[in-house]
Scaffold this motif. Sequence first.
Motif, PDB file in Angstrom:
ATOM      1  N   MET A   1       0.853  -1.204   0.000  1.00  0.00           N
ATOM      2  CA  MET A   1       0.000   0.000   0.000  1.00  0.00           C
ATOM      3  C   MET A   1       0.884   1.247   0.000  1.00  0.00           C
ATOM      4  SD  MET A   1      -2.958   1.036   2.723  1.00  0.00           S
ATOM      5  CE  MET A   1      -3.803   2.598   2.620  1.00  0.00           C
ATOM      6  N   ARG A   2       0.591   2.172  -0.881  1.00  0.00           N
ATOM      7  CA  ARG A   2       1.380   3.396  -0.971  1.00  0.00           C
ATOM      8  C   ARG A   2       1.006   4.370   0.134  1.00  0.00           C
ATOM      9  NH1 ARG A   2       0.708   5.800  -6.756  1.00  0.00           N
ATOM     10  NH2 ARG A   2      -1.461   5.512  -6.168  1.00  0.00           N
ATOM     11  N   SER A   3       1.994   5.049   0.697  1.00  0.00           N
ATOM     12  CA  SER A   3       1.735   6.046   1.730  1.00  0.00           C
ATOM     13  C   SER A   3       1.337   7.362   1.069  1.00  0.00           C
ATOM     14  CB  SER A   3       2.988   6.259   2.580  1.00  0.00           C
ATOM     15  OG  SER A   3       4.015   6.842   1.799  1.00  0.00           O
ATOM     16  N   MET A   4       0.765   8.251   1.873  1.00  0.00           N
ATOM     17  CA  MET A   4       0.398   9.572   1.359  1.00  0.00           C
ATOM     18  C   MET A   4       1.645  10.329   0.894  1.00  0.00           C
ATOM     19  SD  MET A   4      -2.617  10.970   3.884  1.00  0.00           S
ATOM     20  CE  MET A   4      -2.643  12.548   3.030  1.00  0.00           C
ATOM     21  N   LYS A   5       2.760  10.124   1.613  1.00  0.00           N
ATOM     22  CA  LYS A   5       4.009  10.791   1.249  1.00  0.00           C
ATOM     23  C   LYS A   5       4.468  10.333  -0.132  1.00  0.00           C
ATOM     24  CE  LYS A   5       7.227  11.186   4.421  1.00  0.00           C
ATOM     25  NZ  LYS A   5       8.381  10.887   5.315  1.00  0.00           N
ATOM     26  N   THR A   6       4.408   9.025  -0.360  1.00  0.00           N
ATOM     27  CA  THR A   6       4.794   8.478  -1.654  1.00  0.00           C
ATOM     28  C   THR A   6       3.910   9.035  -2.765  1.00  0.00           C
ATOM     29  OG1 THR A   6       5.627   6.430  -0.666  1.00  0.00           O
ATOM     30  CG2 THR A   6       5.030   6.351  -2.992  1.00  0.00           C
ATOM     31  N   GLU A  30      15.430   9.182  -0.571  1.00  0.00           N
ATOM     32  CA  GLU A  30      15.668   8.344   0.601  1.00  0.00           C
ATOM     33  C   GLU A  30      15.801   9.207   1.843  1.00  0.00           C
ATOM     34  OE1 GLU A  30      18.884   5.580   0.263  1.00  0.00           O
ATOM     35  OE2 GLU A  30      17.939   4.456  -1.369  1.00  0.00           O
ATOM     36  N   SER A  31      15.385   8.650   2.967  1.00  0.00           N
ATOM     37  CA  SER A  31      15.602   9.324   4.247  1.00  0.00           C
ATOM     38  C   SER A  31      17.030   9.060   4.703  1.00  0.00           C
ATOM     39  CB  SER A  31      14.617   8.792   5.289  1.00  0.00           C
ATOM     40  OG  SER A  31      14.757   7.386   5.424  1.00  0.00           O
ATOM     41  N   ALA A  32      17.517   9.910   5.596  1.00  0.00           N
ATOM     42  CA  ALA A  32      18.888   9.780   6.080  1.00  0.00           C
ATOM     43  C   ALA A  32      19.118   8.443   6.795  1.00  0.00           C
ATOM     44  CB  ALA A  32      19.235  10.945   7.005  1.00  0.00           C
ATOM     45  N   ASN A  33      18.084   7.962   7.500  1.00  0.00           N
ATOM     46  CA  ASN A  33      18.226   6.705   8.238  1.00  0.00           C
ATOM     47  C   ASN A  33      17.913   5.469   7.404  1.00  0.00           C
ATOM     48  OD1 ASN A  33      15.426   6.686   8.063  1.00  0.00           O
ATOM     49  ND2 ASN A  33      15.104   7.232  10.207  1.00  0.00           N
ATOM     50  N   PHE A  36      13.000   5.172   4.638  1.00  0.00           N
ATOM     51  CA  PHE A  36      12.076   5.524   3.557  1.00  0.00           C
ATOM     52  C   PHE A  36      12.833   5.593   2.236  1.00  0.00           C
ATOM     53  CE2 PHE A  36      10.296   8.714   0.674  1.00  0.00           C
ATOM     54  CZ  PHE A  36       9.008   8.217   0.508  1.00  0.00           C
ATOM     55  N   SER A  37      12.242   5.005   1.199  1.00  0.00           N
ATOM     56  CA  SER A  37      12.844   5.071  -0.132  1.00  0.00           C
ATOM     57  C   SER A  37      11.740   5.081  -1.183  1.00  0.00           C
ATOM     58  CB  SER A  37      13.773   3.879  -0.362  1.00  0.00           C
ATOM     59  OG  SER A  37      14.376   3.952  -1.634  1.00  0.00           O
ATOM     60  N   PHE A  38      11.908   5.963  -2.156  1.00  0.00           N
ATOM     61  CA  PHE A  38      10.953   6.049  -3.263  1.00  0.00           C
ATOM     62  C   PHE A  38      11.741   6.230  -4.550  1.00  0.00           C
ATOM     63  CE2 PHE A  38       8.766   8.900  -6.260  1.00  0.00           C
ATOM     64  CZ  PHE A  38       7.625   8.142  -6.551  1.00  0.00           C
ATOM     65  N   CYS A  39      11.431   5.427  -5.553  1.00  0.00           N
ATOM     66  CA  CYS A  39      12.130   5.528  -6.832  1.00  0.00           C
ATOM     67  C   CYS A  39      11.117   5.403  -7.963  1.00  0.00           C
ATOM     68  CB  CYS A  39      13.190   4.428  -6.955  1.00  0.00           C
ATOM     69  SG  CYS A  39      14.137   4.516  -8.490  1.00  0.00           S
ATOM     70  N   LYS A  40      11.278   6.267  -8.944  1.00  0.00           N
ATOM     71  CA  LYS A  40      10.420   6.156 -10.129  1.00  0.00           C
ATOM     72  C   LYS A  40      11.177   6.628 -11.358  1.00  0.00           C
ATOM     73  CE  LYS A  40       5.828   6.729 -11.974  1.00  0.00           C
ATOM     74  NZ  LYS A  40       4.470   7.237 -11.821  1.00  0.00           N
ATOM     75  N   GLY A  41      11.039   5.892 -12.434  1.00  0.00           N
ATOM     76  CA  GLY A  41      11.668   6.247 -13.693  1.00  0.00           C
ATOM     77  C   GLY A  41      10.644   6.601 -14.748  1.00  0.00           C
ATOM     78  N   TYR A  42      11.150   7.180 -15.836  1.00  0.00           N
ATOM     79  CA  TYR A  42      10.275   7.587 -16.941  1.00  0.00           C
ATOM     80  C   TYR A  42      11.079   7.525 -18.232  1.00  0.00           C
ATOM     81  CZ  TYR A  42       7.585  10.736 -19.974  1.00  0.00           C
ATOM     82  OH  TYR A  42       6.883  11.282 -21.023  1.00  0.00           O
ATOM     83  N   GLY A  43      10.427   7.066 -19.300  1.00  0.00           N
ATOM     84  CA  GLY A  43      11.088   7.036 -20.607  1.00  0.00           C
ATOM     85  C   GLY A  43      12.224   6.039 -20.701  1.00  0.00           C
ATOM     86  N   GLY A  44      12.168   4.986 -19.881  1.00  0.00           N
ATOM     87  CA  GLY A  44      13.201   3.952 -19.928  1.00  0.00           C
ATOM     88  C   GLY A  44      14.331   4.129 -18.926  1.00  0.00           C
ATOM     89  N   GLN A 341      10.115  21.496  -5.543  1.00  0.00           N
ATOM     90  CA  GLN A 341       8.746  21.006  -5.417  1.00  0.00           C
ATOM     91  C   GLN A 341       8.688  19.725  -4.587  1.00  0.00           C
ATOM     92  OE1 GLN A 341       6.523  20.856  -9.139  1.00  0.00           O
ATOM     93  NE2 GLN A 341       7.428  22.781  -9.822  1.00  0.00           N
ATOM     94  N   LEU A 342       9.713  18.899  -4.692  1.00  0.00           N
ATOM     95  CA  LEU A 342       9.772  17.688  -3.860  1.00  0.00           C
ATOM     96  C   LEU A 342       9.911  18.056  -2.393  1.00  0.00           C
ATOM     97  CD1 LEU A 342      12.143  15.547  -6.111  1.00  0.00           C
ATOM     98  CD2 LEU A 342       9.729  15.066  -5.674  1.00  0.00           C
ATOM     99  N   ALA A 343      10.734  19.076  -2.117  1.00  0.00           N
ATOM    100  CA  ALA A 343      10.908  19.522  -0.732  1.00  0.00           C
ATOM    101  C   ALA A 343       9.602  20.082  -0.170  1.00  0.00           C
ATOM    102  CB  ALA A 343      12.021  20.577  -0.654  1.00  0.00           C
ATOM    103  N   LEU A 344       8.871  20.857  -0.986  1.00  0.00           N
ATOM    104  CA  LEU A 344       7.598  21.406  -0.540  1.00  0.00           C
ATOM    105  C   LEU A 344       6.573  20.287  -0.295  1.00  0.00           C
ATOM    106  CD1 LEU A 344       7.275  24.546  -2.866  1.00  0.00           C
ATOM    107  CD2 LEU A 344       7.834  24.504  -0.439  1.00  0.00           C
ATOM    108  N   ALA A 345       6.665  19.207  -1.084  1.00  0.00           N
ATOM    109  CA  ALA A 345       5.748  18.074  -0.924  1.00  0.00           C
ATOM    110  C   ALA A 345       6.065  17.252   0.310  1.00  0.00           C
ATOM    111  CB  ALA A 345       5.803  17.180  -2.163  1.00  0.00           C
ATOM    112  N   ALA A 346       7.221  17.483   0.899  1.00  0.00           N
ATOM    113  CA  ALA A 346       7.647  16.690   2.063  1.00  0.00           C
ATOM    114  C   ALA A 346       7.039  17.181   3.371  1.00  0.00           C
ATOM    115  CB  ALA A 346       9.177  16.713   2.173  1.00  0.00           C
ATOM    116  N   LYS A 347       6.214  18.221   3.313  1.00  0.00           N
ATOM    117  CA  LYS A 347       5.634  18.798   4.541  1.00  0.00           C
ATOM    118  C   LYS A 347       4.769  17.766   5.283  1.00  0.00           C
ATOM    119  CE  LYS A 347       3.631  22.458   2.800  1.00  0.00           C
ATOM    120  NZ  LYS A 347       2.884  23.738   2.768  1.00  0.00           N
TER     121      LYS A 347
END
Length: 347
Positions: A1-6, A30-33, A36-44, A341-347
């Motif tokens: 299940m995906r988290s809201m943060k993801t 990734e988080s410092a500890n 948490f890790s999130f990865c996504k690619g696009y266009g190969g 924008q990623l930093a702003l989404a991290a709130k």
Amino acid sequence: MRSMKTEKYEKVFNKFTDSKKIHQAILLIESANGNFSFCKGYGGKEIDSPFLMASITKLFTTTCILILQEQGKLSLNDKIIKYIDSNTLSGIHVYRGRDYSLELTISDLLFQTSGLPDAFLEGKDSVSNRIINEDFYFDFSDMITTVKKLKPHFEPGRKGKAYYADINFDILGEIIEKVSGLSLSKAYKKYIITPLGLMNTYLPESENDKIPQVYYRDQVIFRPKLIISSRASGGGISTARELMIFIKAFFGGKLFNKNIFSSLSNYNKLQISMGPICYGGGYMQIPLKGIVSFFMGKGELIGHSGSTGSFAFYYPTKELFFVGDVNQMADASLPIRLSMQLALAAK
């Protein structure tokens, strides 16, 4: 299940890759500890796809300088005349009739406070004007010759002034080779790549090395000669997985004593064309407060971006790291905007 943060990060990434400017992209968060890790690619593009680090290479150069300082082999206060021949340096910085060339220090270069002009962007023969149409080699002496034809922007070390110029790090690369007795590629291997166990990160030395292609608008261009020539200021190649390992090590004290950041975090705003970016001792700082984030942001991003769309930033407020590439050299602001924008989404 995906988290809201993801889901927030995925929404930001999807909105960015929906742009007609973006043909390929990779994002790793990734988080410092490491929880948490999130990865996504696009266009190969995937987590182990090689891409041009471009100016993120400056972090590797910074690392070598800081390690050599720790070893007592140089000081940031050293004048560069100690390492670079006076015939090479003379006349590189003449401002309002005074020659400051022999007064430049390693610190002036590392903090981008030398006032030297940027041959990559300035002048009718600028590198950026040429690379769209042709691939070509240039060496250190070529860059020095070109810079001497341009006008410096201010005297070295002027309070509150910084000007982003690749030549600062090109000179630092020469100093690393002189002090270490190693080629820059081997210095990177000794001080960074081998200690961190990186297998797919390197500074190419010949056209036989794998060098990724990059987009300029809708055109795929291949510039191996240019990349090989860029060296200390922008020639490195890595992957999202390995760049994450590096940026965590850079800010986490695995490569040099992180207490040095207290003296490196003296930031000056760069030229207007660089937008909100400030520069410290070998890395960028992007304040997230104020009008640039519509007063919605907190803290800062520290790290580096590259002109080909690469980025590697630490967001201390949330202890998050953002790395990746949007593979587009027609708009150098893209990786900065995505990171913000990623930093702003991290709130």
